[in-house]
Design an enzyme around this catalytic site. Structure first.
Site, short mmCIF file in Angstrom:
data_model
loop_
_atom_site.label_atom_id
_atom_site.label_comp_id
_atom_site.label_asym_id
_atom_site.label_seq_id
_atom_site.Cartn_x
_atom_site.Cartn_y
_atom_site.Cartn_z
N CYS A 70 0.83 -1.19 0.00
CA CYS A 70 0.00 0.00 0.00
C CYS A 70 0.87 1.25 0.00
O CYS A 70 2.01 1.22 0.42
CB CYS A 70 -0.90 0.01 1.23
N ARG A 112 1.63 1.43 -5.89
CA ARG A 112 1.79 0.48 -4.80
C ARG A 112 0.48 -0.23 -4.46
O ARG A 112 0.48 -1.20 -3.70
CB ARG A 112 2.33 1.18 -3.55
#
Length: 653
Positions: free
Chosen positions: A2, A45
């Protein structure tokens, strides 16, 4: 998996949001603008959902509150929601873009998650391994959960710990005391958690403060003028500052507009290492290309040149002073094990051929995900080389730790300063490819091969396997490679036309031998990642041992042909392999050097690359395969930069 961003600074500076047409300064002020800017650069990401949390109110006497907005899907959906319902201006914000692990990509599972009292918000990268036990305990106490995530556990634990810590401060405490109370709550909770996590939190009663923590997951601090930042990558704040701090394992950081305080999980003060980022915001933009990947493919000559830069002295001799590893350790090394994943593993496979040839040291290449589970044989004379673009791939992190526990020395080859793998290794050799935003790796692959070759030459020089003039000769060959790569890039239109022609292909095969074999594997991987096609790479000599059964009429087969100057008649053998599949109806696309006419009788199409030394060939032969995969995906209408189910940095096992 993330992207996370934190901001503490002024509520307004007159800047405009970099997200054109949405969530401008009228929504959320400078805090939201900074966070959205960072999230846009970090969306590679994870792009299953996105969300923000701001501490708002208080400046004009109004009651402070926590404002959150989050949406499943791409960042654009979050921006649309913020445009529809603008948030009040704020000086404190956190933001998150998610790659789903626990719980699907829904609004409820998107971050931030809030505490039961609604006064604290938290975002998280990684996995809380003991979340099930913690969740069961909280549910037994009557806490209700709104999501399926492991992260929500930390929100409730932090909310409870923060309430207790703030109560200890009391009504007489000022903002600094409230900020320290939030940091203490973070320390208390982190000591309960197991697994990999980066956490950022804000609290209504600690305005102007963002608190973060990291264990086995990346977090860096950006030092601005009148504002400070947190991010899972320096890209989060590169448009605002190049000054950064590197956070270590099991550390908590508290930022305000004008202060940064770092401690261990036990509260001991820490002085983090400062560093300067050597690329600018423009390097993270598309630069006129349709895709980040296209831009990064075209940056490969520079990536190779920059990785070579400064690694020779005035006499042309190789110097790698940055390794800072005792040369006695390198001299007594009797085995090298390369550990890596995906594209990085194929770079290691290429390096194996060169390092064994130059150094006469046996080299094994291991998938990091399998390494520690097979009980590898390691001694103090084993050198483990860990290759990772991000420096955060959890499979590689855990393999590095296992290797060091067994007494081996570890050398990291990495593209990201301040990341976990080079920090935990005994030594590091950085590539200088610059930021790689597209999920499928391109320029990092060439830079990794280049760095591996530098390491191999350094070992050969140090151990006396090569004379100084031999090392200089190979270095001159390496320094000529950026021009050779550029030559390939200048010829890609033929490859693009082929890709558009083969857009409906159901399967593509890739064949190679020697250093062409890992290139074939990488070519197949790129096509799988980007175009979602069945693609396989094979050692060409294995054809008659099974894979030739896949060949049927019209089957596209790429054949990477080595130089006619290659040893042991390898060139003739690969040409023969191309003839074998063509005789069975395959459509052969041959990658061959300029002037190699021996391939003409076995090729339906010849893609030419410059003549280079055999060991340098992967640096040019892989480029047409990268372009082919990208163009097939683009022709199919797919997202080249963010292929489905993939994330750039795989920070869970």
């Amino acid at each position: 998996m993330c992207g996370i961003v934190g901001y503490a600074g002024p509520a307004s500076t007159g800047r405009s949001s970099v997200l054109e047409g949405g969530a401008g300064p009228d929504s959320g002020g400078e805090a939201l603008a900074a966070v959205l800017e960072g999230l846009r650069r970090l969306e590679y990401r994870g792009y299953d959902s996105a969300g923000v949390a701001l501490v708002t109110g208080g400046e004009d006497g109004s009651e402070r509150s926590l404002s959150t907005t989050k949406r499943a899907g791409r960042l654009a959906r979050l921006v649309e929601a913020l445009d529809a319902e603008p948030l009040p201006a704020s000086s404190t914000a956190i933001g998150h873009t998610r790659w789903a692990t626990h719980g699907g990509p829904t609004d409820a599972n998107a971050h931030p998650h809030t505490s039961a009292d609604g006064r604290l918000a938290v975002i998280h990268n990684g996995i809380i391994e003991n979340y099930a036990t913690l969740k069961a305990d909280l549910q037994a106490e009557g806490v209700e959960f709104a999501s399926q995530t492991d992260t929500e556990v930390t929100a409730h634990l932090l909310g409870r710990a923060a309430a207790a810590a703030l109560a200890e401060v009391g009504a007489d405490g000022g903002p600094a005391d409230a900020g320290e109370a939030l940091a203490e709550a973070m320390r208390r909770v982190c000591r309960e958690l197991e697994g990999a996590f980066t956490l950022l939190a804000v609290h209504v009663d600690a305005p102007g403060v963002v608190v973060g923590a990291r264990r086995n997951s990346p977090l860096v601090v950006g030092l601005g003028e009148g504002a400070n930042y947190l991010g899972s990558d320096v890209a989060a704040f590169i448009g605002r500052t190049r000054s950064a701090l590197e956070l270590g394992q099991d550390q908590v950081v508290r930022i305000t507009a004008d202060d940064v305080v770092v401690t261990t999980f036990d509260g001991a003060p820490v002085t983090p290492r400062a560093f300067s980022v050597d690329w600018d915001a423009a390097a993270a933009e598309k630069g006129g290309y349709d895709w980040y990947m296209d831009k990064e493919i075209h940056e490969q000559p520079k990536a190779v040149a920059d990785t070579l830069l400064g690694r020779t002295d005035a006499s042309g001799a190789l110097v790698l002073d940055e390794l800072r590893m005792d040369t006695a350790v390198l001299r007594r090394t009797d085995k090298i094990i390369v550990i890596a994943c995906g594209t990085s593993a194929y770079a290691g496979h290429v390096a194996k051929y060169a390092v064994e040839h130059w150094c006469r040291i046996p080299v094994e290449v291991e998938l990091a995900s399998e390494f520690r589970y097979r009980d590898p044989v390691l001694t103090e004379r084993t050198l483990v080389v860990a290759i990772s673009q991000s420096g955060e791939s959890m499979d590689v992190v855990m393999a590095v730790r296992h290797a060091r526990e067994q007494g081996a020395k570890v050398l990291a080859i990495c593209n990201t300063q301040g990341s976990t793998i080079p920090r935990e290794a005994d030594a590091a050799l950085y590539t200088h490819a610059g930021p790689e935003v597209a999920v499928a790796s391109t320029k990092a692959f060439l830079a990794q091969i280049t760095a591996c070759y530098l390491l191999g030459l350094f070992l050969a020089q140090l151990r006396g396997n090569m004379f100084a003039d031999e090392v200089r000769t190979v270095l001159r060959q390496l320094h000529a490679m950026p021009e050779a790569v550029q030559t390939v890039l200048d010829r890609t239109e033929e490859v693009r036309e082929l890709a558009r022609e083969l857009v409906d292909a159901k399967s593509v095969l890739f064949l190679g031998r020697h250093v062409g074999f890992p290139v074939a594997l990488e070519g197949a991987l790129k096509l799988k990642e980007l175009a979602y096609l069945h693609a396989e790479g094979f050692a060409a000599g294995e054809l008659k041992h099974g894979p030739i059964a896949l060949v049927e009429e019209g089957q596209p087969v790429f054949v990477i042909v080595p130089s006619p100057d290659s040893r042991d008649s390898l060139h003739a053998k690969v040409v023969s392999n191309a003839q074998e599949v063509r005789a069975r109806g395959a459509r052969t696309i041959v990658i061959a050097e300029d002037g190699d006419d021996a391939v003409l009788g076995s090729a339906d199409l010849v893609i030419r690359v410059p003549r280079v030394p055999t060991l340098m060939a992967p640096l040019v032969t892989v480029v047409p395969l990268q372009v082919f995969a990208m163009e097939v995906a683009s022709a199919k209408g797919l997202d080249v930069d963010q292929p489905r189910n993939l994330a750039k940095s795989v920070t869970v096992e």
